[in-house]
Design a protein around this motif. Sequence first.
Motif, PDB file in Angstrom:
ATOM      1  N   GLN A  64       0.824  -1.214   0.000  1.00 32.18           N
ATOM      2  CA  GLN A  64       0.000   0.000   0.000  1.00 32.18           C
ATOM      3  C   GLN A  64       0.856   1.262   0.000  1.00 32.18           C
ATOM      4  O   GLN A  64       0.507   2.259  -0.632  1.00 32.18           O
ATOM      5  CB  GLN A  64      -0.933  -0.008   1.213  1.00 32.18           C
ATOM      6  CG  GLN A  64      -1.889   1.173   1.265  1.00 32.18           C
ATOM      7  CD  GLN A  64      -2.820   1.098   2.470  1.00 32.18           C
ATOM      8  OE1 GLN A  64      -2.804   0.122   3.240  1.00 32.18           O
ATOM      9  NE2 GLN A  64      -3.641   2.113   2.642  1.00 32.18           N
ATOM     10  N   TYR A  65       1.995   1.202   0.720  1.00 33.23           N
ATOM     11  CA  TYR A  65       2.847   2.386   0.854  1.00 33.23           C
ATOM     12  C   TYR A  65       4.203   2.172   0.191  1.00 33.23           C
ATOM     13  O   TYR A  65       5.220   2.673   0.650  1.00 33.23           O
ATOM     14  CB  TYR A  65       3.004   2.731   2.341  1.00 33.23           C
ATOM     15  CG  TYR A  65       1.703   3.167   2.973  1.00 33.23           C
ATOM     16  CD1 TYR A  65       1.214   4.448   2.776  1.00 33.23           C
ATOM     17  CD2 TYR A  65       0.961   2.273   3.743  1.00 33.23           C
ATOM     18  CE1 TYR A  65       0.012   4.844   3.337  1.00 33.23           C
ATOM     19  CE2 TYR A  65      -0.249   2.663   4.311  1.00 33.23           C
ATOM     20  CZ  TYR A  65      -0.720   3.948   4.094  1.00 33.23           C
ATOM     21  OH  TYR A  65      -1.921   4.331   4.648  1.00 33.23           O
ATOM     22  N   ARG A  66       4.186   1.461  -0.928  1.00 36.77           N
ATOM     23  CA  ARG A  66       5.443   1.143  -1.615  1.00 36.77           C
ATOM     24  C   ARG A  66       6.146   2.388  -2.152  1.00 36.77           C
ATOM     25  O   ARG A  66       7.361   2.350  -2.411  1.00 36.77           O
ATOM     26  CB  ARG A  66       5.189   0.155  -2.746  1.00 36.77           C
ATOM     27  CG  ARG A  66       4.215   0.626  -3.815  1.00 36.77           C
ATOM     28  CD  ARG A  66       3.940  -0.479  -4.825  1.00 36.77           C
ATOM     29  NE  ARG A  66       2.924  -0.110  -5.812  1.00 36.77           N
ATOM     30  CZ  ARG A  66       1.615  -0.250  -5.607  1.00 36.77           C
ATOM     31  NH1 ARG A  66       1.170  -0.773  -4.475  1.00 36.77           N
ATOM     32  NH2 ARG A  66       0.752   0.105  -6.550  1.00 36.77           N
ATOM     33  N   ASP A  67       5.409   3.505  -2.326  1.00 38.88           N
ATOM     34  CA  ASP A  67       6.028   4.713  -2.868  1.00 38.88           C
ATOM     35  C   ASP A  67       6.606   5.625  -1.781  1.00 38.88           C
ATOM     36  O   ASP A  67       7.226   6.641  -2.100  1.00 38.88           O
ATOM     37  CB  ASP A  67       5.001   5.508  -3.684  1.00 38.88           C
ATOM     38  CG  ASP A  67       4.562   4.761  -4.947  1.00 38.88           C
ATOM     39  OD1 ASP A  67       5.383   3.990  -5.482  1.00 38.88           O
ATOM     40  OD2 ASP A  67       3.414   4.954  -5.382  1.00 38.88           O
ATOM     41  N   VAL A  68       6.395   5.280  -0.503  1.00 39.97           N
ATOM     42  CA  VAL A  68       6.957   6.078   0.584  1.00 39.97           C
ATOM     43  C   VAL A  68       8.436   5.724   0.742  1.00 39.97           C
ATOM     44  O   VAL A  68       8.783   4.540   0.839  1.00 39.97           O
ATOM     45  CB  VAL A  68       6.206   5.818   1.910  1.00 39.97           C
ATOM     46  CG1 VAL A  68       6.897   6.541   3.068  1.00 39.97           C
ATOM     47  CG2 VAL A  68       4.756   6.273   1.791  1.00 39.97           C
ATOM     48  N   PRO A  69       9.332   6.709   0.765  1.00 37.98           N
ATOM     49  CA  PRO A  69      10.757   6.408   0.962  1.00 37.98           C
ATOM     50  C   PRO A  69      10.973   5.613   2.247  1.00 37.98           C
ATOM     51  O   PRO A  69      10.352   5.895   3.280  1.00 37.98           O
ATOM     52  CB  PRO A  69      11.399   7.792   1.053  1.00 37.98           C
ATOM     53  CG  PRO A  69      10.474   8.690   0.301  1.00 37.98           C
ATOM     54  CD  PRO A  69       9.095   8.158   0.564  1.00 37.98           C
ATOM     55  N   ARG A  70      11.855   4.606   2.173  1.00 41.22           N
ATOM     56  CA  ARG A  70      12.094   3.730   3.319  1.00 41.22           C
ATOM     57  C   ARG A  70      13.564   3.710   3.685  1.00 41.22           C
ATOM     58  O   ARG A  70      14.434   3.798   2.817  1.00 41.22           O
ATOM     59  CB  ARG A  70      11.631   2.304   2.995  1.00 41.22           C
ATOM     60  CG  ARG A  70      10.148   2.168   2.796  1.00 41.22           C
ATOM     61  CD  ARG A  70       9.780   0.797   2.248  1.00 41.22           C
ATOM     62  NE  ARG A  70      10.180  -0.294   3.125  1.00 41.22           N
ATOM     63  CZ  ARG A  70       9.898  -1.567   2.897  1.00 41.22           C
ATOM     64  NH1 ARG A  70       9.222  -1.915   1.824  1.00 41.22           N
ATOM     65  NH2 ARG A  70      10.301  -2.493   3.739  1.00 41.22           N
ATOM     66  N   GLU A  71      13.825   3.584   4.985  1.00 41.96           N
ATOM     67  CA  GLU A  71      15.174   3.324   5.468  1.00 41.96           C
ATOM     68  C   GLU A  71      15.110   2.077   6.337  1.00 41.96           C
ATOM     69  O   GLU A  71      14.417   2.057   7.349  1.00 41.96           O
ATOM     70  CB  GLU A  71      15.703   4.513   6.276  1.00 41.96           C
ATOM     71  CG  GLU A  71      16.007   5.737   5.423  1.00 41.96           C
ATOM     72  CD  GLU A  71      16.716   6.827   6.200  1.00 41.96           C
ATOM     73  OE1 GLU A  71      17.138   6.571   7.356  1.00 41.96           O
ATOM     74  OE2 GLU A  71      16.827   7.942   5.667  1.00 41.96           O
ATOM     75  N   SER A  72      15.800   1.040   5.904  1.00 37.42           N
ATOM     76  CA  SER A  72      15.750  -0.251   6.591  1.00 37.42           C
ATOM     77  C   SER A  72      16.941  -0.405   7.539  1.00 37.42           C
ATOM     78  O   SER A  72      18.051   0.053   7.235  1.00 37.42           O
ATOM     79  CB  SER A  72      15.749  -1.396   5.575  1.00 37.42           C
ATOM     80  OG  SER A  72      14.603  -1.326   4.750  1.00 37.42           O
ATOM     81  N   PHE A  73      16.677  -1.072   8.658  1.00 34.13           N
ATOM     82  CA  PHE A  73      17.704  -1.319   9.668  1.00 34.13           C
ATOM     83  C   PHE A  73      17.627  -2.788  10.067  1.00 34.13           C
ATOM     84  O   PHE A  73      16.564  -3.415   9.989  1.00 34.13           O
ATOM     85  CB  PHE A  73      17.486  -0.428  10.887  1.00 34.13           C
ATOM     86  CG  PHE A  73      17.616   1.043  10.591  1.00 34.13           C
ATOM     87  CD1 PHE A  73      18.811   1.701  10.802  1.00 34.13           C
ATOM     88  CD2 PHE A  73      16.543   1.756  10.089  1.00 34.13           C
ATOM     89  CE1 PHE A  73      18.945   3.058  10.522  1.00 34.13           C
ATOM     90  CE2 PHE A  73      16.658   3.117   9.802  1.00 34.13           C
ATOM     91  CZ  PHE A  73      17.863   3.760  10.017  1.00 34.13           C
ATOM     92  N   PRO A  74      18.726  -3.366  10.514  1.00 38.97           N
ATOM     93  CA  PRO A  74      18.701  -4.769  10.944  1.00 38.97           C
ATOM     94  C   PRO A  74      17.835  -4.950  12.184  1.00 38.97           C
ATOM     95  O   PRO A  74      17.662  -4.029  12.986  1.00 38.97           O
ATOM     96  CB  PRO A  74      20.172  -5.071  11.233  1.00 38.97           C
ATOM     97  CG  PRO A  74      20.797  -3.743  11.504  1.00 38.97           C
ATOM     98  CD  PRO A  74      20.075  -2.763  10.635  1.00 38.97           C
ATOM     99  N   ALA A  75      17.265  -6.135  12.330  1.00 41.42           N
ATOM    100  CA  ALA A  75      16.433  -6.419  13.495  1.00 41.42           C
ATOM    101  C   ALA A  75      17.238  -6.333  14.786  1.00 41.42           C
ATOM    102  O   ALA A  75      16.730  -5.883  15.824  1.00 41.42           O
ATOM    103  CB  ALA A  75      15.795  -7.803  13.358  1.00 41.42           C
ATOM    104  N   GLU A  76      18.493  -6.758  14.737  1.00 41.10           N
ATOM    105  CA  GLU A  76      19.357  -6.683  15.915  1.00 41.10           C
ATOM    106  C   GLU A  76      20.120  -5.361  15.881  1.00 41.10           C
ATOM    107  O   GLU A  76      21.139  -5.219  15.197  1.00 41.10           O
ATOM    108  CB  GLU A  76      20.322  -7.869  15.938  1.00 41.10           C
ATOM    109  CG  GLU A  76      19.609  -9.201  16.100  1.00 41.10           C
ATOM    110  CD  GLU A  76      20.585 -10.362  16.203  1.00 41.10           C
ATOM    111  OE1 GLU A  76      21.810 -10.117  16.175  1.00 41.10           O
ATOM    112  OE2 GLU A  76      20.114 -11.509  16.309  1.00 41.10           O
ATOM    113  N   LYS A  77      19.584  -4.369  16.598  1.00 39.14           N
ATOM    114  CA  LYS A  77      20.166  -3.037  16.595  1.00 39.14           C
ATOM    115  C   LYS A  77      20.074  -2.464  17.997  1.00 39.14           C
ATOM    116  O   LYS A  77      19.419  -3.023  18.882  1.00 39.14           O
ATOM    117  CB  LYS A  77      19.441  -2.136  15.597  1.00 39.14           C
ATOM    118  CG  LYS A  77      17.917  -2.068  15.771  1.00 39.14           C
ATOM    119  CD  LYS A  77      17.281  -1.320  14.624  1.00 39.14           C
ATOM    120  CE  LYS A  77      15.776  -1.177  14.798  1.00 39.14           C
ATOM    121  NZ  LYS A  77      15.037  -2.446  14.850  1.00 39.14           N
ATOM    122  N   ASP A  78      20.729  -1.325  18.210  1.00 39.59           N
ATOM    123  CA  ASP A  78      20.813  -0.773  19.567  1.00 39.59           C
ATOM    124  C   ASP A  78      19.820   0.359  19.809  1.00 39.59           C
ATOM    125  O   ASP A  78      19.996   1.168  20.716  1.00 39.59           O
ATOM    126  CB  ASP A  78      22.242  -0.293  19.862  1.00 39.59           C
ATOM    127  CG  ASP A  78      22.733   0.749  18.860  1.00 39.59           C
ATOM    128  OD1 ASP A  78      21.944   1.146  17.978  1.00 39.59           O
ATOM    129  OD2 ASP A  78      23.910   1.153  18.969  1.00 39.59           O
TER     130      ASP A  78
END
Length: 213
Positions: free
Chosen positions: A61-75
């Motif tokens: 639905q929101y494929r056009d929204v800019p995304r920033e992905s991060f790893p699941a294991e983060k601080d």
Amino acid sequence: MTRFAILLGGDLTVTARLRAQIRGARVIAADSGMMHAATLGLMPELWVGDFDSAGSELTMQYRDVPRESFPAEKDATDGAIAVAEAIRRGATEIVLLGGLGGQTDHTAGLLGQSIEIARKGLACLLSSGIEEAWPVIPGSMEVALPPETRLSIIPFSDLEGLDLAGVKWPLLKRSVPLGSTLTLSNVALGPVRIAVSSGHGVAIAYPPLEFHV
């Protein structure tokens, strides 16, 4: 003033009061917090997170929204990442939506985070739509509350010089030690002024049900 609304993944009741509180805000969604965008009629400018709980329907639905992905294991939590990005983009006020009333550890962590946001000089509000919270740090603030709103101040450290005006049981220059229940379940008569000379905590309010429409 640049207001940012951060969409978090907890429960959210959309009310007229909440809509007014985020009017004109720029929006960042944190992972599954994107599920609130449609109900609020908002289009985030950014979507951040590890996307472990966003769901494929939201992703499409929101494929056009800019995304920033991060790893699941983060601080840092996805919400903390969204807040940091809002600050980087010039936020002077942050409204955290969907972070109250869920898991106790996440709620407590978010309340603590709100205090840190306030220490950076930014205004901060947390809301689930039916429950609201503000960080309390040295200085004074006025909170616009409807009459008969239940209001509590929870000390996260010893509070010194606490003034509380516009309530049924006002206080003047009171010391409120950590763990005290003195400031639980007061009642707002209208706008409330809170001031403290040292220490930090949170103010939590429950507007009357007639304002939840």
